[in-house]
Design a protein around this motif. Structure first.
Motif, PDB file in Angstrom:
ATOM      1  N   UNK A  66      -3.811  35.440  29.251  1.00 15.11           N
ATOM      2  CA  UNK A  66      -4.261  34.979  27.919  1.00 15.11           C
ATOM      3  C   UNK A  66      -4.826  36.123  27.091  1.00 15.11           C
ATOM      4  N   UNK A  67      -5.233  37.196  27.764  1.00 15.66           N
ATOM      5  CA  UNK A  67      -5.763  38.345  27.018  1.00 15.66           C
ATOM      6  C   UNK A  67      -4.646  38.983  26.198  1.00 15.66           C
ATOM      7  N   UNK A  68      -3.432  38.894  26.735  1.00 18.69           N
ATOM      8  CA  UNK A  68      -2.265  39.469  26.065  1.00 18.69           C
ATOM      9  C   UNK A  68      -1.632  38.442  25.121  1.00 18.69           C
ATOM     10  N   UNK A  69      -1.685  37.160  25.527  1.00 20.51           N
ATOM     11  CA  UNK A  69      -0.974  36.077  24.827  1.00 20.51           C
ATOM     12  C   UNK A  69      -1.962  34.915  24.718  1.00 20.51           C
ATOM     13  N   UNK A  70      -2.851  34.949  23.712  1.00 16.59           N
ATOM     14  CA  UNK A  70      -3.957  33.980  23.691  1.00 16.59           C
ATOM     15  C   UNK A  70      -3.541  32.509  23.524  1.00 16.59           C
ATOM     16  N   UNK A  71      -2.503  32.243  22.761  1.00 15.47           N
ATOM     17  CA  UNK A  71      -2.181  30.840  22.498  1.00 15.47           C
ATOM     18  C   UNK A  71      -1.293  30.236  23.604  1.00 15.47           C
ATOM     19  N   UNK A 254      -6.869  31.585  32.769  1.00 18.45           N
ATOM     20  CA  UNK A 254      -6.285  32.920  32.924  1.00 18.45           C
ATOM     21  C   UNK A 254      -4.971  33.100  32.186  1.00 18.45           C
ATOM     22  N   UNK A 255      -4.208  32.017  32.110  1.00 15.74           N
ATOM     23  CA  UNK A 255      -2.849  32.169  31.599  1.00 15.74           C
ATOM     24  C   UNK A 255      -2.536  31.160  30.499  1.00 15.74           C
ATOM     25  N   UNK A 256      -1.523  31.482  29.733  1.00 15.54           N
ATOM     26  CA  UNK A 256      -1.093  30.625  28.623  1.00 15.54           C
ATOM     27  C   UNK A 256       0.013  29.666  29.050  1.00 15.54           C
ATOM     28  N   UNK A 257       0.513  29.808  30.286  1.00 12.28           N
ATOM     29  CA  UNK A 257       1.608  28.929  30.724  1.00 12.28           C
ATOM     30  C   UNK A 257       1.076  27.516  31.018  1.00 12.28           C
ATOM     31  N   UNK A 258       1.916  26.498  30.827  1.00  3.76           N
ATOM     32  CA  UNK A 258       1.484  25.150  31.227  1.00  3.76           C
ATOM     33  C   UNK A 258       1.268  25.081  32.744  1.00  3.76           C
TER      34      UNK A 258
END
Ligand code: PEP
Length: 330
Positions: A66-71, A254-258
């Motif tokens: 999420x630091x790279x890809x927040x949404x 941590x992540x933007x993935x579902x």
């Protein structure tokens, strides 16, 4: 290191400089640029203008972070949306048994709100002499059922040699727990343009799962759904695996993935599937994958953990209500 630039144009310029210097593993998402291990100090070997902020934290997997890809990443297939704030339901038999059976199961789960029809035609069985799946015939029946009902199809791939064949039929690939670190397979699905459901390895840490997802993303495929399906712990006497409910909020952070929960393989026994599924919903999962069978005792595989269509209907309703309640309270 991740650098946030003032705008996308500035980030494009950084990428041009990185390409000119032939730097490997530099990624861009909107106005952010991520550099993987450029040198031991983590320094970037050129000056960068218009920096908004430098993120010095090192995520386990840069493109997953999420630091790279927040949404949030939202995965869309013809009949389904996963990760948009709704509660996605993926359900069906453990394995494809016949054309009639998968159609019947599809009708039932669709009535309960499922939009993705699951079912294995290539089965990862512990015992080599047990039923291994129907192969291409199963894929055909699965596809026919999904088309008749207006649902999407998701099925497991275990071998890179089957990729072309499975790709002809499926809308979404599933990588099972046993293959979470089959790097050749991850690279192969990373080169497709179809969503991939990546199940957590039964002994994998959260960072292992994120790194596995990075193999798919590194190939250019960012349509990834992460799945918690239970891990091996010191006490798997009463359940098949231990559902790591904490993995759901941690992964969402941590992540933007579902992130989806599979209570069937966690429980291993029908009576615990619903409570585990409800816990996943309460913990913030974007949906569930559940196995069902109209005659569990006669199921080709894993009848002991199958819900009947009526039991699934109940779980689907209550889990969706819990999801909506948690969302409202946020
Ligand atoms: C499945 O979903 O059919 C399956 C075999 O699951 P897992 O890889 O989690 O064991």
């Amino acid at each position: 290191m991740i650098i946030e630039l003032k705008n996308v144009e500035d980030a494009n310029k950084v990428m041009e400089q990185a390409n000119a210097k032939k730097l490997e593993h530099v990624f861009q998402h909107n106005n952010r640029v991520g550099f993987v291990d450029q040198n031991a100090l983590g320094d970037v070997p050129f000056e960068i203008d218009n920096v908004e902020q430098v993120i010095t934290e090192h995520p386990a997997a840069i493109q997953a972070s999420r630091l790279f890809h927040p949404e949030n990443t939202v995965i869309k297939t013809e009949h389904s949306v996963i990760g948009d704030g709704g509660f996605a339901l993926i359900a069906g038999p453990d394995s494809i048994e016949s054309a009639e059976h998968v159609l019947l199961m599809g009708k039932d789960v669709q009535e309960s709100g499922a939009t993705l029809l699951r079912g294995g035609s290539f089965k990862p069985r512990t015992n080599p002499y047990s039923f291994q799946g129907l192969g291409e015939e199963g894929l055909k029946w699965h596809r026919e059922a999904a088309d008749k009902l207006g649902m999407d199809m998701v099925t497991e791939i275990m071998d890179t040699r089957d990729l072309e064949m499975i790709d002809k039929y499926t809308d979404m690939f599933q990588i099972g727990t046993r293959n979470m670190q089959n790097f050749a397979l991850l690279k192969a699905v990373g080169k497709t343009n179809k969503p991939v459901v990546l199940k957590r390895g039964m002994s994998a840490t959260i960072d292992d799962l994120l790194n596995a997802s990075e193999y798919i993303a590194a190939g250019g495929n960012h349509q990834i759904i992460l799945m918690e399906r239970g891990i091996r712990t010191f006490d798997n006497k009463y359940t098949r695996n231990t559902f790591d409910v904490s993995a759901i909020p941690v992964l969402k952070d941590l992540t933007h993935y579902p992130v989806i929960g599979d209570p069937s393989h966690a429980a291993g026994v029908t009576k615990f599937v619903e409570p585990i599924g409800l816990a996943a919903a309460a913990a913030g999962a974007d949906g569930l994958m559940v196995e069902i069978h109209n005659h569990p005792k006669e199921a080709f595989v894993d009848g002991k953990q199958a819900l009947t269509p009526a039991q699934f209907d109940h779980l689907a309703k209550v889990a969706t209500d819990i999801h909506n309640l948690v969302k409202e309270e946020k």
